[in-house]
Design a protein around this motif. Structure first.
Motif, PDB file in Angstrom:
ATOM      1  N   THR A  36     -39.711 -12.092   8.911  1.00 57.64           N
ATOM      2  CA  THR A  36     -39.790 -11.433  10.218  1.00 57.64           C
ATOM      3  C   THR A  36     -38.477 -10.702  10.483  1.00 57.64           C
ATOM      4  OG1 THR A  36     -39.094 -13.508  11.172  1.00 57.64           O
ATOM      5  CG2 THR A  36     -41.458 -13.067  11.202  1.00 57.64           C
ATOM      6  N   GLY A  37     -38.314 -10.181  11.701  1.00 63.71           N
ATOM      7  CA  GLY A  37     -37.103  -9.420  12.027  1.00 63.71           C
ATOM      8  C   GLY A  37     -37.443  -7.943  12.088  1.00 63.71           C
ATOM      9  N   GLY A  38     -36.452  -7.141  12.429  1.00 68.69           N
ATOM     10  CA  GLY A  38     -36.681  -5.704  12.561  1.00 68.69           C
ATOM     11  C   GLY A  38     -36.920  -5.035  11.213  1.00 68.69           C
ATOM     12  N   THR A  39     -36.249  -5.501  10.178  1.00 67.23           N
ATOM     13  CA  THR A  39     -36.263  -4.804   8.897  1.00 67.23           C
ATOM     14  C   THR A  39     -37.661  -4.679   8.267  1.00 67.23           C
ATOM     15  OG1 THR A  39     -34.058  -5.746   8.594  1.00 67.23           O
ATOM     16  CG2 THR A  39     -35.010  -4.591   6.714  1.00 67.23           C
ATOM     17  N   PRO A  40     -38.458  -5.752   8.207  1.00 62.96           N
ATOM     18  CA  PRO A  40     -39.728  -5.625   7.465  1.00 62.96           C
ATOM     19  C   PRO A  40     -40.856  -4.875   8.179  1.00 62.96           C
ATOM     20  CG  PRO A  40     -39.384  -7.913   8.154  1.00 62.96           C
ATOM     21  CD  PRO A  40     -38.208  -7.138   8.633  1.00 62.96           C
ATOM     22  N   VAL A  41     -40.635  -4.469   9.427  1.00 70.05           N
ATOM     23  CA  VAL A  41     -41.722  -3.840  10.187  1.00 70.05           C
ATOM     24  C   VAL A  41     -42.276  -2.604   9.446  1.00 70.05           C
ATOM     25  CG1 VAL A  41     -42.309  -2.653  12.354  1.00 70.05           C
ATOM     26  CG2 VAL A  41     -40.941  -4.742  12.412  1.00 70.05           C
ATOM     27  N   LEU A 131     -37.548 -10.846   1.848  1.00 74.74           N
ATOM     28  CA  LEU A 131     -36.409 -11.376   2.610  1.00 74.74           C
ATOM     29  C   LEU A 131     -35.688 -10.259   3.351  1.00 74.74           C
ATOM     30  CD1 LEU A 131     -34.861 -13.392  -0.356  1.00 74.74           C
ATOM     31  CD2 LEU A 131     -35.908 -14.468   1.656  1.00 74.74           C
ATOM     32  N   GLY A 132     -35.209 -10.575   4.553  1.00 77.94           N
ATOM     33  CA  GLY A 132     -34.219  -9.716   5.196  1.00 77.94           C
ATOM     34  C   GLY A 132     -32.875 -10.413   5.014  1.00 77.94           C
ATOM     35  N   ILE A 133     -31.842  -9.849   5.602  1.00 74.38           N
ATOM     36  CA  ILE A 133     -30.535 -10.531   5.576  1.00 74.38           C
ATOM     37  C   ILE A 133     -29.927 -10.429   6.968  1.00 74.38           C
ATOM     38  CG2 ILE A 133     -29.423  -8.433   4.637  1.00 74.38           C
ATOM     39  CD1 ILE A 133     -27.376 -10.340   3.261  1.00 74.38           C
ATOM     40  N   GLY A 134     -29.376 -11.532   7.445  1.00 77.14           N
ATOM     41  CA  GLY A 134     -28.705 -11.514   8.744  1.00 77.14           C
ATOM     42  C   GLY A 134     -27.309 -10.933   8.590  1.00 77.14           C
ATOM     43  N   ARG A 167     -31.468  -9.232  21.251  1.00 75.24           N
ATOM     44  CA  ARG A 167     -32.093  -7.946  21.574  1.00 75.24           C
ATOM     45  C   ARG A 167     -33.613  -8.053  21.722  1.00 75.24           C
ATOM     46  NH1 ARG A 167     -31.515  -7.789  15.913  1.00 75.24           N
ATOM     47  NH2 ARG A 167     -32.964  -6.436  14.763  1.00 75.24           N
ATOM     48  N   PHE A 168     -34.208  -9.083  21.163  1.00 75.18           N
ATOM     49  CA  PHE A 168     -35.658  -9.247  21.255  1.00 75.18           C
ATOM     50  C   PHE A 168     -36.067 -10.049  22.500  1.00 75.18           C
ATOM     51  CE2 PHE A 168     -34.902  -9.083  16.538  1.00 75.18           C
ATOM     52  CZ  PHE A 168     -35.464  -7.832  16.332  1.00 75.18           C
ATOM     53  N   PHE A 169     -35.093 -10.656  23.170  1.00 71.75           N
ATOM     54  CA  PHE A 169     -35.378 -11.501  24.332  1.00 71.75           C
ATOM     55  C   PHE A 169     -34.807 -10.844  25.591  1.00 71.75           C
ATOM     56  CE2 PHE A 169     -35.662 -14.227  20.698  1.00 71.75           C
ATOM     57  CZ  PHE A 169     -36.613 -15.186  21.018  1.00 71.75           C
ATOM     58  N   LYS A 201     -24.775  -1.409   9.849  1.00 69.30           N
ATOM     59  CA  LYS A 201     -24.409  -2.777  10.276  1.00 69.30           C
ATOM     60  C   LYS A 201     -24.542  -3.812   9.160  1.00 69.30           C
ATOM     61  CE  LYS A 201     -26.035  -4.556  14.057  1.00 69.30           C
ATOM     62  NZ  LYS A 201     -27.052  -4.750  15.125  1.00 69.30           N
ATOM     63  N   LYS A 202     -25.352  -3.498   8.157  1.00 68.21           N
ATOM     64  CA  LYS A 202     -25.567  -4.438   7.057  1.00 68.21           C
ATOM     65  C   LYS A 202     -24.703  -4.102   5.831  1.00 68.21           C
ATOM     66  CE  LYS A 202     -28.847  -6.869   9.110  1.00 68.21           C
ATOM     67  NZ  LYS A 202     -30.283  -6.795   8.924  1.00 68.21           N
ATOM     68  N   ALA A 203     -23.894  -3.025   5.921  1.00 67.38           N
ATOM     69  CA  ALA A 203     -23.169  -2.552   4.726  1.00 67.38           C
ATOM     70  C   ALA A 203     -22.175  -3.597   4.207  1.00 67.38           C
ATOM     71  CB  ALA A 203     -22.462  -1.237   5.035  1.00 67.38           C
TER      72      ALA A 203
HETATM   73  P1  PGA Z   1     -33.238  -8.046  11.114  1.00 70.48           P
HETATM   74  O1  PGA Z   1     -32.980  -9.572  10.765  1.00 70.48           O
HETATM   75  O2  PGA Z   1     -34.283  -7.581  10.138  1.00 70.48           O
HETATM   76  O3  PGA Z   1     -33.779  -8.065  12.500  1.00 70.48           O
HETATM   77  O4  PGA Z   1     -31.947  -7.333  10.956  1.00 70.48           O
HETATM   78  C1  PGA Z   1     -32.797  -9.941   9.449  1.00 70.48           C
HETATM   79  C2  PGA Z   1     -32.615 -11.426   9.322  1.00 70.48           C
HETATM   80  O5  PGA Z   1     -32.022 -12.049  10.223  1.00 70.48           O
HETATM   81  O6  PGA Z   1     -33.040 -11.985   8.307  1.00 70.48           O
END
Ligand code: PGA
Length: 257
Positions: A36-41, A131-134, A167-169, A201-203
């Protein structure tokens, strides 16, 4: 680890969806690990498109999600159960009986986690885990310090994750503090891993988990231990990578060193 750099978010999403599609076509009763999260949408939008075009049949596919907030009922619009139905399951022909999302309302969390692990095994293991990454380097909710051998369990969310997910709440105070998450050890047992990330932001964290040492402080770095891990980044998320020549995909989708 295979690192593929795509032009932007849309291209990253298309590439990830193509990889998942190839697994489903090869094995119609495959087990998909979902995130879940913004990335996989965007990836889910592409999978829905394939399905609507008649190119992808999910009727025999089994799914397992990585994680769920503790204390949010399935009907809460920020629960991951809700997210997955809203963004994918309601738009494809997956059998509801084949869908697994951890139960954030489980009375006995420990027993539930054991059951979840057993169900993954009974299904034959995950064929491909998305997978996403935080921004703190987590995969699923395996926050910094999580054992790289960890199994499905309850985790306290890191302060950074709470901030990121606020940001989602309506407010930061509403973000649940605990979650059920597959462990890093559970994730590493998937036959294939597919991590996606986009944006500036993920760089930093992408450079760290790909080029830095394996460390429980950045649980995504455990992908370095996996024999078949694919990382698909957009150019912004890849902008701090230094060490190697990674594949860059140009518009025609031809790999260029
Ligand atoms: P994000 O979250 O896709 O909303 O950036 C990724 C994650 O926390 O795994």
């Amino acid at each position: 680890m295979e690192v593929i750099i795509m032009k932007d978010y849309n291209a990253m999403s298309k590439k990830a969806a193509e990889i998942i599609k190839s697994v489903v076509l090869r094995k119609p009763n495959c087990v998909l690990g979902l995130a879940t999260g913004g990335t996989p949408v965007g990836t889910y939008k592409e999978l829905i498109k394939f399905h609507k075009e008649g190119k992808l049949d999910f009727s025999k596919v089994i799914t397992f999600n990585l994680d769920e907030y503790i204390s949010l009922p399935k009907t809460h619009d920020q629960s991951y159960f809700y997210f997955m139905h809203d963004n994918l399951f309601n738009h494809i022909n997956v059998n509801p009986e084949n869908v697994h999302v951890p139960d954030g309302m489980a009375e006995d969390v420990e027993t539930f986690c054991k059951w979840y692990e057993d169900e993954i095994k009974k299904a034959g293991g995950v064929d491909v885990q998305l997978l996403g990454i935080g921004s703190d380097g987590h995969i699923a909710f395996n926050e910094p310090g999580s054992s790289l051998a960890s199994r499905t369990r309850m985790k306290t969310l890191d302060e950074q994750t709470i901030k990121d997910n606020a940001r989602f709440f309506k407010s930061e105070a509403e973000v649940p503090r605990y979650a059920i998450t597959m462990g890093v050890g559970t994730i590493l047992e998937s036959k294939e891993l597919l991590l996606i990330a986009n944006g500036k932001k993920k760089a930093d964290v992408c450079a760290e988990f790909i080029e830095g040492p394996i460390t429980s402080q950045i649980t995504a770095s455990a992908l370095q231990l996996h024999p078949k891990a694919i990382v698909v980044l957009d150019e912004e998320a890849a902008s701090k990578l230094k060490k190697y020549n990674y594949y860059k995909w140009v518009y025609e989708n031809k790999p260029k060193k």
